[in-house]
Enzyme design. Structure first.
Site, short mmCIF file in Angstrom:
data_model
loop_
_atom_site.label_atom_id
_atom_site.label_comp_id
_atom_site.label_asym_id
_atom_site.label_seq_id
_atom_site.Cartn_x
_atom_site.Cartn_y
_atom_site.Cartn_z
N LYS A 96 0.82 -1.22 0.00
CA LYS A 96 0.00 0.00 0.00
C LYS A 96 0.86 1.26 0.00
O LYS A 96 0.62 2.17 -0.79
CB LYS A 96 -0.92 0.05 1.24
CG LYS A 96 -1.96 -1.04 1.31
CD LYS A 96 -2.90 -0.84 2.49
CE LYS A 96 -2.20 -0.88 3.86
NZ LYS A 96 -1.70 -2.24 4.21
N ARG B 155 -9.94 1.28 8.34
CA ARG B 155 -9.63 -0.13 8.63
C ARG B 155 -10.68 -0.80 9.50
O ARG B 155 -10.54 -1.99 9.81
CB ARG B 155 -8.30 -0.24 9.39
CG ARG B 155 -7.12 0.05 8.52
CD ARG B 155 -5.86 -0.37 9.21
NE ARG B 155 -4.80 0.41 8.63
CZ ARG B 155 -3.54 0.00 8.52
NH1 ARG B 155 -3.17 -1.16 8.98
NH2 ARG B 155 -2.65 0.78 7.96
N ARG C 92 -0.83 -8.83 13.39
CA ARG C 92 -1.40 -7.81 12.50
C ARG C 92 -2.24 -8.46 11.40
O ARG C 92 -3.25 -7.91 10.98
CB ARG C 92 -0.28 -6.95 11.89
CG ARG C 92 0.15 -5.85 12.86
CD ARG C 92 1.54 -5.34 12.59
NE ARG C 92 1.72 -4.86 11.24
CZ ARG C 92 2.89 -4.92 10.58
NH1 ARG C 92 3.94 -5.45 11.15
NH2 ARG C 92 2.98 -4.44 9.38
P1 ADP Z 1 0.71 -2.14 7.82
O1 ADP Z 1 -0.27 -1.90 6.73
O2 ADP Z 1 1.92 -2.87 7.33
O3 ADP Z 1 0.12 -2.76 9.04
P2 ADP Z 1 0.87 0.73 8.48
O4 ADP Z 1 2.12 1.52 8.38
O5 ADP Z 1 -0.22 1.09 7.53
O6 ADP Z 1 1.35 -0.77 8.30
O7 ADP Z 1 0.29 0.81 9.96
C1 ADP Z 1 1.14 0.58 11.07
C2 ADP Z 1 0.32 0.59 12.36
O8 ADP Z 1 -0.29 1.89 12.53
C3 ADP Z 1 -0.86 -0.39 12.43
O9 ADP Z 1 -0.47 -1.70 12.80
C4 ADP Z 1 -1.74 0.30 13.49
O10 ADP Z 1 -1.25 0.10 14.79
C5 ADP Z 1 -1.57 1.78 13.14
N1 ADP Z 1 -2.61 2.23 12.18
C6 ADP Z 1 -2.40 2.63 10.89
N2 ADP Z 1 -3.56 2.97 10.31
C7 ADP Z 1 -4.54 2.75 11.22
C8 ADP Z 1 -5.95 2.89 11.22
N3 ADP Z 1 -6.61 3.32 10.14
N4 ADP Z 1 -6.62 2.60 12.36
C9 ADP Z 1 -5.97 2.16 13.44
N5 ADP Z 1 -4.66 1.99 13.51
C10 ADP Z 1 -3.93 2.28 12.43
#
Ligand code: ADP
Length: 194
Positions: free
Chosen positions: A13, A88, A144
């Site tokens: 992504k 999410r 995750r």
């Molecule tokens: P990935 O898609 O590899 O899990 P991200 O960099 O998108 O990595 O997200 C890292 C972390 O940030 C997530 O595991 C979560 O803890 C937090 N996070 C990111 N976006 C959201 C969201 N929309 N709602 C809640 N937590 C989020």
């Protein structure tokens, strides 16, 4: 265009959000990146988010929603944006719907990247070795994935029912995947115009 980019951890992504947003001339808004920036700056938001991120859990909806609301209210996002990693949860979908309704705008497409489970694990373990993100340990990666399957995968059906889902094969080279996304979005725009 107003887009969201979805897919499991490791689907690519962030990489694709950068490429696609440049091509479309809209800002890429990554909730993960905003959280990580706050963590490294030691802000109160960062301190709160870090506990959840390190455990592989989602940051609470009210925290994430408020942050996104602020960000998409900024000038550069008025005529479009690409959201990477948001929404999410069902509650985040509802909040995004409300934000769009308030500004009288709509979502053009929800792009979901599909990648084999085995490939996802390989990519994340590779990222762990090269980038050293604190949430890329094998145990946290597995957690995750569970959280994604429970809380985020069901959103694919929500956008499918609304007719805004665009599924894109996320396997292969970065530029191949970008090409597929841009081709799929051309069709969306063509359909809107026609
Ligand atoms: P990935 O898609 O590899 O899990 P991200 O960099 O998108 O990595 O997200 C890292 C972390 O940030 C997530 O595991 C979560 O803890 C937090 N996070 C990111 N976006 C959201 C969201 N929309 N709602 C809640 N937590 C989020």
């Amino acid at each position: 265009m107003r887009l969201i980019l979805m897919g499991p951890p490791g689907a690519g992504k962030g990489t694709q959000a950068t490429v696609i947003s440049e091509r479309l001339g809209v800002p890429a808004i990554s909730t993960g990146d905003i959280f990580r920036a706050n963590v490294s700056e030691g802000t109160p938001l960062g301190l709160e988010a870090k506990r959840y991120m390190d455990a592989g859990d989602y940051v609470p909806d009210e925290v994430t929603n408020g942050m996104v609301r602020d960000r998409i209210g900024q000038d550069d996002a008025v005529s479009g944006f690409l959201l990477d990693g948001y929404p999410r949860t069902v509650a985040q979908v509802e909040e995004l719907d409300a934000m769009l309704a308030e500004s009288g705008s709509t979502l053009d497409a929800a792009v979901v990247l599909t990648v084999d489970d085995e490939e996802l694990v390989q990519r994340l373990l590779h990222r762990a070795r090269t980038e050293g993100r604190s949430d890329d340990t094998e145990e946290v990666i597995r957690h995750r994935q569970e959280v994604y399957n429970e809380q985020t995968a069901p959103l694919i059906e929500v956008y499918a029912e609304r007719g805004t889902l665009v599924e894109v094969d996320g396997m292969g080279a970065v530029d191949e995947v970008s090409g597929r996304i841009l081709a799929a979005l051309d069709q969306v725009r063509g359909a809107d115009a026609g």
